[in-house]
Design a protein around this motif. Structure first.
Motif, PDB file in Angstrom:
ATOM      1  N   GLY A  97       0.817  -1.206   0.000  1.00  0.00           N
ATOM      2  CA  GLY A  97       0.000   0.000   0.000  1.00  0.00           C
ATOM      3  C   GLY A  97       0.847   1.248   0.000  1.00  0.00           C
ATOM      4  N   ARG A  98       0.257   2.332   0.513  1.00  0.00           N
ATOM      5  CA  ARG A  98       0.946   3.610   0.534  1.00  0.00           C
ATOM      6  C   ARG A  98       2.266   3.507   1.306  1.00  0.00           C
ATOM      7  N   GLY A  99       2.276   2.607   2.285  1.00  0.00           N
ATOM      8  CA  GLY A  99       3.464   2.440   3.115  1.00  0.00           C
ATOM      9  C   GLY A  99       4.705   1.985   2.357  1.00  0.00           C
ATOM     10  N   ALA A 135      -2.223  -4.726  -4.673  1.00  0.00           N
ATOM     11  CA  ALA A 135      -1.957  -3.360  -4.218  1.00  0.00           C
ATOM     12  C   ALA A 135      -3.229  -2.729  -3.677  1.00  0.00           C
ATOM     13  N   SER A 136      -3.064  -1.742  -2.800  1.00  0.00           N
ATOM     14  CA  SER A 136      -4.223  -0.975  -2.325  1.00  0.00           C
ATOM     15  C   SER A 136      -4.531   0.105  -3.357  1.00  0.00           C
ATOM     16  N   ARG A 137      -5.693   0.709  -3.206  1.00  0.00           N
ATOM     17  CA  ARG A 137      -6.036   1.765  -4.151  1.00  0.00           C
ATOM     18  C   ARG A 137      -5.091   2.958  -4.013  1.00  0.00           C
ATOM     19  N   PHE A 162      -4.200  -4.867 -10.546  1.00  0.00           N
ATOM     20  CA  PHE A 162      -3.768  -5.576  -9.339  1.00  0.00           C
ATOM     21  C   PHE A 162      -4.386  -4.991  -8.072  1.00  0.00           C
ATOM     22  N   GLN A 163      -5.292  -4.050  -8.243  1.00  0.00           N
ATOM     23  CA  GLN A 163      -5.923  -3.441  -7.060  1.00  0.00           C
ATOM     24  C   GLN A 163      -6.855  -4.429  -6.374  1.00  0.00           C
ATOM     25  N   ILE A 164      -6.745  -4.481  -5.050  1.00  0.00           N
ATOM     26  CA  ILE A 164      -7.607  -5.361  -4.269  1.00  0.00           C
ATOM     27  C   ILE A 164      -8.580  -4.513  -3.482  1.00  0.00           C
ATOM     28  N   GLY A 165      -9.862  -4.880  -3.542  1.00  0.00           N
ATOM     29  CA  GLY A 165     -10.848  -4.144  -2.760  1.00  0.00           C
ATOM     30  C   GLY A 165     -12.154  -3.990  -3.497  1.00  0.00           C
ATOM     31  N   GLN A 166     -12.979  -3.144  -2.947  1.00  0.00           N
ATOM     32  CA  GLN A 166     -14.325  -2.962  -3.464  1.00  0.00           C
ATOM     33  C   GLN A 166     -14.356  -2.612  -4.940  1.00  0.00           C
ATOM     34  N   THR A 167     -13.446  -1.769  -5.376  1.00  0.00           N
ATOM     35  CA  THR A 167     -13.445  -1.373  -6.780  1.00  0.00           C
ATOM     36  C   THR A 167     -12.289  -2.031  -7.535  1.00  0.00           C
ATOM     37  N   GLY A 168     -11.733  -3.054  -6.943  1.00  0.00           N
ATOM     38  CA  GLY A 168     -10.701  -3.820  -7.628  1.00  0.00           C
ATOM     39  C   GLY A 168     -11.066  -5.288  -7.575  1.00  0.00           C
ATOM     40  N   ILE A 207      -0.374  -1.278   4.418  1.00  0.00           N
ATOM     41  CA  ILE A 207      -1.791  -1.037   4.102  1.00  0.00           C
ATOM     42  C   ILE A 207      -2.534  -0.859   5.416  1.00  0.00           C
ATOM     43  N   SER A 208      -3.353   0.220   5.505  1.00  0.00           N
ATOM     44  CA  SER A 208      -3.995   0.535   6.788  1.00  0.00           C
ATOM     45  C   SER A 208      -5.182  -0.383   7.089  1.00  0.00           C
ATOM     46  N   GLY A 209      -5.877  -0.854   6.034  1.00  0.00           N
ATOM     47  CA  GLY A 209      -7.016  -1.739   6.261  1.00  0.00           C
ATOM     48  C   GLY A 209      -8.353  -1.016   6.214  1.00  0.00           C
ATOM     49  N   ILE A 221     -12.126   0.033   4.999  1.00  0.00           N
ATOM     50  CA  ILE A 221     -13.235  -0.896   4.747  1.00  0.00           C
ATOM     51  C   ILE A 221     -13.308  -1.313   3.275  1.00  0.00           C
ATOM     52  N   GLN A 222     -12.985  -0.372   2.365  1.00  0.00           N
ATOM     53  CA  GLN A 222     -13.061  -0.722   0.938  1.00  0.00           C
ATOM     54  C   GLN A 222     -11.956  -1.710   0.561  1.00  0.00           C
ATOM     55  N   HIS A 223     -10.855  -1.651   1.263  1.00  0.00           N
ATOM     56  CA  HIS A 223      -9.799  -2.645   1.001  1.00  0.00           C
ATOM     57  C   HIS A 223     -10.209  -3.999   1.586  1.00  0.00           C
ATOM     58  N   ARG A 224     -10.751  -3.958   2.809  1.00  0.00           N
ATOM     59  CA  ARG A 224     -11.184  -5.205   3.453  1.00  0.00           C
ATOM     60  C   ARG A 224     -12.185  -5.969   2.605  1.00  0.00           C
ATOM     61  N   VAL A 232       2.055  -6.384   7.905  1.00  0.00           N
ATOM     62  CA  VAL A 232       3.264  -5.700   8.353  1.00  0.00           C
ATOM     63  C   VAL A 232       2.964  -4.216   8.221  1.00  0.00           C
ATOM     64  N   ASN A 233       2.983  -3.496   9.354  1.00  0.00           N
ATOM     65  CA  ASN A 233       2.631  -2.079   9.335  1.00  0.00           C
ATOM     66  C   ASN A 233       3.353  -1.399  10.480  1.00  0.00           C
ATOM     67  N   LYS A 234       3.846  -0.192  10.239  1.00  0.00           N
ATOM     68  CA  LYS A 234       4.651   0.426  11.305  1.00  0.00           C
ATOM     69  C   LYS A 234       3.792   1.086  12.375  1.00  0.00           C
TER      70      LYS A 234
HETATM   71  C1  LIG Z   1     -15.619   4.413  -3.600  1.00  0.00           C
HETATM   72  C2  LIG Z   1     -14.303   3.976  -3.040  1.00  0.00           C
HETATM   73  C3  LIG Z   1     -13.771   2.778  -3.459  1.00  0.00           C
HETATM   74  C4  LIG Z   1     -12.542   2.338  -2.955  1.00  0.00           C
HETATM   75  N1  LIG Z   1     -12.049   1.137  -3.381  1.00  0.00           N
HETATM   76  C5  LIG Z   1     -10.881   0.699  -2.859  1.00  0.00           C
HETATM   77  C6  LIG Z   1     -10.341  -0.565  -3.268  1.00  0.00           C
HETATM   78  O1  LIG Z   1     -10.896  -1.274  -4.133  1.00  0.00           O
HETATM   79  N2  LIG Z   1      -9.186  -0.972  -2.712  1.00  0.00           N
HETATM   80  C7  LIG Z   1      -8.506  -0.229  -1.771  1.00  0.00           C
HETATM   81  O2  LIG Z   1      -7.444  -0.661  -1.308  1.00  0.00           O
HETATM   82  N3  LIG Z   1      -8.998   0.958  -1.397  1.00  0.00           N
HETATM   83  C8  LIG Z   1     -10.151   1.451  -1.918  1.00  0.00           C
HETATM   84  N4  LIG Z   1     -10.602   2.680  -1.536  1.00  0.00           N
HETATM   85  C9  LIG Z   1      -9.689   3.568  -0.744  1.00  0.00           C
HETATM   86  C10 LIG Z   1      -9.668   3.260   0.731  1.00  0.00           C
HETATM   87  O3  LIG Z   1     -10.672   4.000   1.362  1.00  0.00           O
HETATM   88  C11 LIG Z   1      -8.294   3.697   1.313  1.00  0.00           C
HETATM   89  O4  LIG Z   1      -8.086   5.054   1.031  1.00  0.00           O
HETATM   90  C12 LIG Z   1      -7.108   2.895   0.776  1.00  0.00           C
HETATM   91  O5  LIG Z   1      -7.364   1.517   0.897  1.00  0.00           O
HETATM   92  C13 LIG Z   1      -5.858   3.241   1.555  1.00  0.00           C
HETATM   93  O6  LIG Z   1      -4.743   2.573   1.031  1.00  0.00           O
HETATM   94  P1  LIG Z   1      -3.512   2.260   1.946  1.00  0.00           P
HETATM   95  O7  LIG Z   1      -3.932   1.398   3.071  1.00  0.00           O
HETATM   96  O8  LIG Z   1      -2.418   1.752   1.077  1.00  0.00           O
HETATM   97  O9  LIG Z   1      -3.046   3.708   2.434  1.00  0.00           O
HETATM   98  P2  LIG Z   1      -3.155   4.386   3.865  1.00  0.00           P
HETATM   99  O10 LIG Z   1      -4.511   4.318   4.412  1.00  0.00           O
HETATM  100  O11 LIG Z   1      -2.505   5.717   3.731  1.00  0.00           O
HETATM  101  O12 LIG Z   1      -2.256   3.459   4.773  1.00  0.00           O
HETATM  102  C14 LIG Z   1      -0.888   3.311   4.617  1.00  0.00           C
HETATM  103  C15 LIG Z   1      -0.417   2.451   5.783  1.00  0.00           C
HETATM  104  O13 LIG Z   1       0.948   2.178   5.610  1.00  0.00           O
HETATM  105  C16 LIG Z   1       1.605   2.233   6.872  1.00  0.00           C
HETATM  106  N5  LIG Z   1       3.009   2.519   6.604  1.00  0.00           N
HETATM  107  C17 LIG Z   1       3.583   3.661   6.172  1.00  0.00           C
HETATM  108  N6  LIG Z   1       4.901   3.505   5.989  1.00  0.00           N
HETATM  109  C18 LIG Z   1       5.186   2.232   6.315  1.00  0.00           C
HETATM  110  C19 LIG Z   1       6.389   1.453   6.332  1.00  0.00           C
HETATM  111  N7  LIG Z   1       7.561   1.980   5.953  1.00  0.00           N
HETATM  112  N8  LIG Z   1       6.299   0.166   6.728  1.00  0.00           N
HETATM  113  C20 LIG Z   1       5.122  -0.374   7.109  1.00  0.00           C
HETATM  114  N9  LIG Z   1       3.962   0.317   7.108  1.00  0.00           N
HETATM  115  C21 LIG Z   1       3.993   1.596   6.720  1.00  0.00           C
HETATM  116  C22 LIG Z   1       0.869   3.305   7.615  1.00  0.00           C
HETATM  117  O14 LIG Z   1       1.016   3.102   9.022  1.00  0.00           O
HETATM  118  C23 LIG Z   1      -0.557   3.119   7.138  1.00  0.00           C
HETATM  119  O15 LIG Z   1      -1.276   2.246   7.997  1.00  0.00           O
HETATM  120  C24 LIG Z   1     -11.828   3.132  -2.013  1.00  0.00           C
HETATM  121  C25 LIG Z   1     -12.378   4.334  -1.591  1.00  0.00           C
HETATM  122  C26 LIG Z   1     -13.595   4.773  -2.087  1.00  0.00           C
HETATM  123  C27 LIG Z   1     -14.143   6.066  -1.595  1.00  0.00           C
END
Ligand SMILES: Cc1cc2nc3c(=O)[nH]c(=O)nc-3n(C[C@H](O)[C@H](O)[C@H](O)COP(=O)(O)OP(=O)(O)OC[C@H]3O[C@@H](n4cnc5c(N)ncnc54)[C@H](O)[C@@H]3O)c2cc1C
Lengths: 296, 318
Positions: free
Chosen positions: B207-209, B230-232, B244-250, B263-265, B267-270, B282-284
């Motif tokens: 994910g973003r991390g 991957a997360s969105r 490769f997106q996983i989640g509600q819209t992937g 990945i933070s987790g 609801i749309q990813h879950r 694995v998350n910091k």
């Molecule tokens: C209509 C709609 C549909 C959506 N569909 C999807 C979908 O299909 N799939 C999806 O994934 N999301 C979807 N989303 C987006 C979802 O709401 C989240 O915004 C998204 O999942 C966040 O991605 P993330 O966890 O990678 O990023 P973040 O929420 O920013 O989390 C990043 C995490 O990485 C951790 N981190 C940072 N640096 C490190 C490091 N060096 N080592 C370890 N951990 C680290 C942080 O602690 C944080 O928990 C959708 C949203 C909407 C509104």
């Protein structure tokens, strides 16, 4: 088990195909002084995905207990229609929803974004309809609008059926171009890019058709203050099943072709083991766990 | 015993794992009959026989593959009419669900989507679905017509049973109006050499991390023989392709093991991974919501943890 033939069921009530001339063409309409293209956007009011969602005692989705919203994924459909209009096509955008009183907020939000008018099909008999019943109501309402283009979101954020658009298109005798991640409309030709599992495809279709767009297609706009004020004056037609010529017995839980036997909340996952990687041992503990589960 | 039609998912005759899974479910309900649409039956025959297809309906009209959804739905509805099956099983991907929706209307039949389990019942198949981002389990039956059921990948372990695989050519009548949405261009995605995301037994996602560096994620995945997701947030940042997106819209995945890193987790990813059998993160941030789901979690920096873990996995594998 064969396919029994029944009378007076939704299949027999299938709408007429637009190809048989029952729907006025864009050209005919523009000669009558109406906009050249009519777009109907199907939107749904759903319980907020971030709230706790539950089932009623009759195994239907509880749509009243939690705050509702315009299904986020339908905002992309509204935006796509607005984009087509912004690109200079002379068109009228009607948003259509089927649902209880509160579903009106889904229409309102779409009107605030810029749609021209709303149609709200509101009838207690619809409660508990499955996709078959819902698609019948939508198809009948769209037929009345004589739409050239029907736009849907990629899925609803609650039921996630993704099949209602296909059923609506089937009932209307329309082709469908779904999951568009990029859409262009050129005269009566609709060109869509879609990112499939194994390939990126370009699909071409001719109006009238049904289109669905993904969340990659655009960035839905926020209603402007002007938009919010203007929405108050836009017309919203509230229609009952009888207005649409749909028999109450063809929709609702009793007419559904599927039946939920049981709904059960999943037991919460038992708390897992969490380790901290302070001293660099996190990886070893992780691999230890994976090996214990026979993944390594 | 009545036939159970299974729509075969294949690329030029190479069948996907979901087909073996659907045939396995079909055997619980009746006599599995594979419906093979398109070219390549010669490559598919043995696999279909091996997973229990007593019959194979071959529909090799090229027109069925050039156009979107509608011709296949017409063909399948005509076959339902002729074969009078006790149920039709279709893979739960986007096209599968659209075909299913149209066939349900054409055949006046109830449709159940995204089943994760199917058992035979007194009044036809009883399906299990997982709804509301995996927080509810629902069992359902079809009460009208021929049950049309779409089935999620990874819902059952395919069972090998040698079957007759008798072939039957079926020539459907395709209407002109079915040919109005045409695939005009197709560019296949580059093969990654990794397992197909929705079919993989293990998925490692970033994910973003990751901060845009997916190499540690890919390398750890490769050590385990896993697919990469991957997360969105990662996809929207342009770090990984949308496919490769996983989640509600992937994609929705339900592997034996899901490892979420950075990945933070949300609801749309879950919604796309919650039904995985074993979940690891694995998350910091020790307060990241993903830790509520996990069987095992490491609070730490993925850039430090993943390379070490990959090396240790390789060491153990020898
Ligand atoms: C209509 C709609 C549909 C959506 N569909 C999807 C979908 O299909 N799939 C999806 O994934 N999301 C979807 N989303 C987006 C979802 O709401 C989240 O915004 C998204 O999942 C966040 O991605 P993330 O966890 O990678 O990023 P973040 O929420 O920013 O989390 C990043 C995490 O990485 C951790 N981190 C940072 N640096 C490190 C490091 N060096 N080592 C370890 N951990 C680290 C942080 O602690 C944080 O928990 C959708 C949203 C909407 C509104």
């Amino acid at each position: 088990m064969g396919i029994p033939s029944y009378t007076l069921l939704p299949h027999e009530a299938t709408c007429q195909s637009p190809h048989d001339g029952s729907i006025a063409t864009a050209l005919e309409r523009s000669e009558e002084g109406h906009p050249a293209m009519k777009i109907v956007v199907c939107v749904k009011y759903v319980p907020d995905a971030t709230a706790d969602r539950t089932f009623n005692s009759d195994n239907t989705v509880d749509r009243t207990g939690v705050d509702g919203v315009l299904s986020e994924l339908d905002e992309y459909a509204v935006e796509e229609a607005l984009k087509i209009r912004d690109a200079g096509d002379d068109c009228e955008i009607v948003v259509l929803t089927v649902g209880p009183d509160v579903a009106r907020s889904a229409i309102l939000k779409s009107l605030q974004m810029g749609a021209d008018a709303g149609v709200h099909v509101l009838d207690d008999a619809i409660h508990g309809s499955d996709a078959v019943g819902t698609s019948l109501v939508l198809a009948k309402a769209i037929e009345r609008q004589q739409a050239d283009l029907v736009v849907c979101g990629m899925a609803s954020t609650d039921g996630s059926m993704s099949v209602v658009p296909a059923m609506v298109a089937e009932r209307l005798g329309l082709p469908q171009v779904t999951f568009g991640s990029q859409v262009t409309v050129d005269g009566t030709t609709v060109r869509v890019r879609r990112d499939g599992d194994a390939a990126t495809e370009t699909i071409e279709g001719t109006l009238p058709l049904l289109l669905s767009v993904t969340d990659q297609a655009n960035e839905p706009r926020y209603p402007s203050f002007k938009g919010i004020m203007a929405a108050k004056k836009k017309p919203v037609d509230v229609l009952s099943l009888s207005d649409l010529g749909v028999a109450a017995g063809d929709v609702g839980a009793d007419a559904a072709w599927t039946k939920v036997q049981q709904s059960q909340q999943r037991p919460a996952r038992s708390a897992g083991t969490i380790v901290t990687d302070e001293d660099g041992t996190g990886a070893a503990k992780l691999v230890e766990f994976l090996a214990g589960q026979k993944f390594v | 015993m009545s036939e159970i039609l299974v729509l075969v998912d294949h690329t030029d005759g190479v069948i996907r794992k979901t087909t073996a899974e659907l045939l396995t479910f079909a055997r619980r309900l009746g006599e599995p009959a594979a419906v093979f649409v398109g070219a390549g039956i010669d490559s598919a025959r043995d696999a279909l026989r091996q997973y229990g297809a007593e019959k194979i309906y071959v529909l090799d009209d090229p027109e069925l593959s050039d156009y979107l959804v509608v011709p296949k739905a017409e063909a399948l509805a005509q076959l339902v009419e002729q074969a009078q099956p006790a149920a039709v099983l279709i893979p739960s991907h986007a096209e599968g669900k659209e075909i299913a929706g149209r066939v349900a209307i054409k055949a006046s039949s109830g449709l159940i989507t995204d089943a994760v389990d199917i058992e035979a019942g007194d009044n036809g198949p009883i399906t299990t679905q997982s709804v509301f981002a995996g927080s509810y389990t629902v069992t359902a039956t079809v009460t009208h017509g021929t049950p049309i059921i779409t089935v999620k990948p990874n819902s059952v372990t395919p069972e090998a049973v040698d079957a007759a695989a008798t072939e039957d050519h079926f020539n459907p009548v395709i209407s002109e109006s079915a040919k109005t949405a045409k695939i005009v261009d197709r560019s296949p995605r580059e093969a990654t050499g990794r397992p197909e995301l929705t079919e993989a037994a293990i998925v490692v996602s970033g994910g973003r991390g990751t901060g845009g560096k997916f190499e540690p994620v890919e390398d750890f995945a490769d050590s385990l023989g896993a697919a990469v997701g991957a997360s969105r947030a990662a996809v929207d940042s342009g770090w990984y392709p949308h496919a490769f997106q996983i989640g509600q819209t992937g994609k929705t995945v339900s592997p034996q093991l899901y490892i979420a890193t950075g990945i933070s987790g949300a609801i749309q990813h879950r919604a796309g991974m919650q039904t995985s059998k074993t979940i690891v993160a694995v998350n910091k941030d020790d307060e990241a919501p993903i830790f509520e789901l996990v069987d095992f979690g490491v609070v730490g920096d993925l850039h430090a943890v993943l390379p070490r873990a990959a090396a240790q996995v390789r060491a153990r594998k020898g």
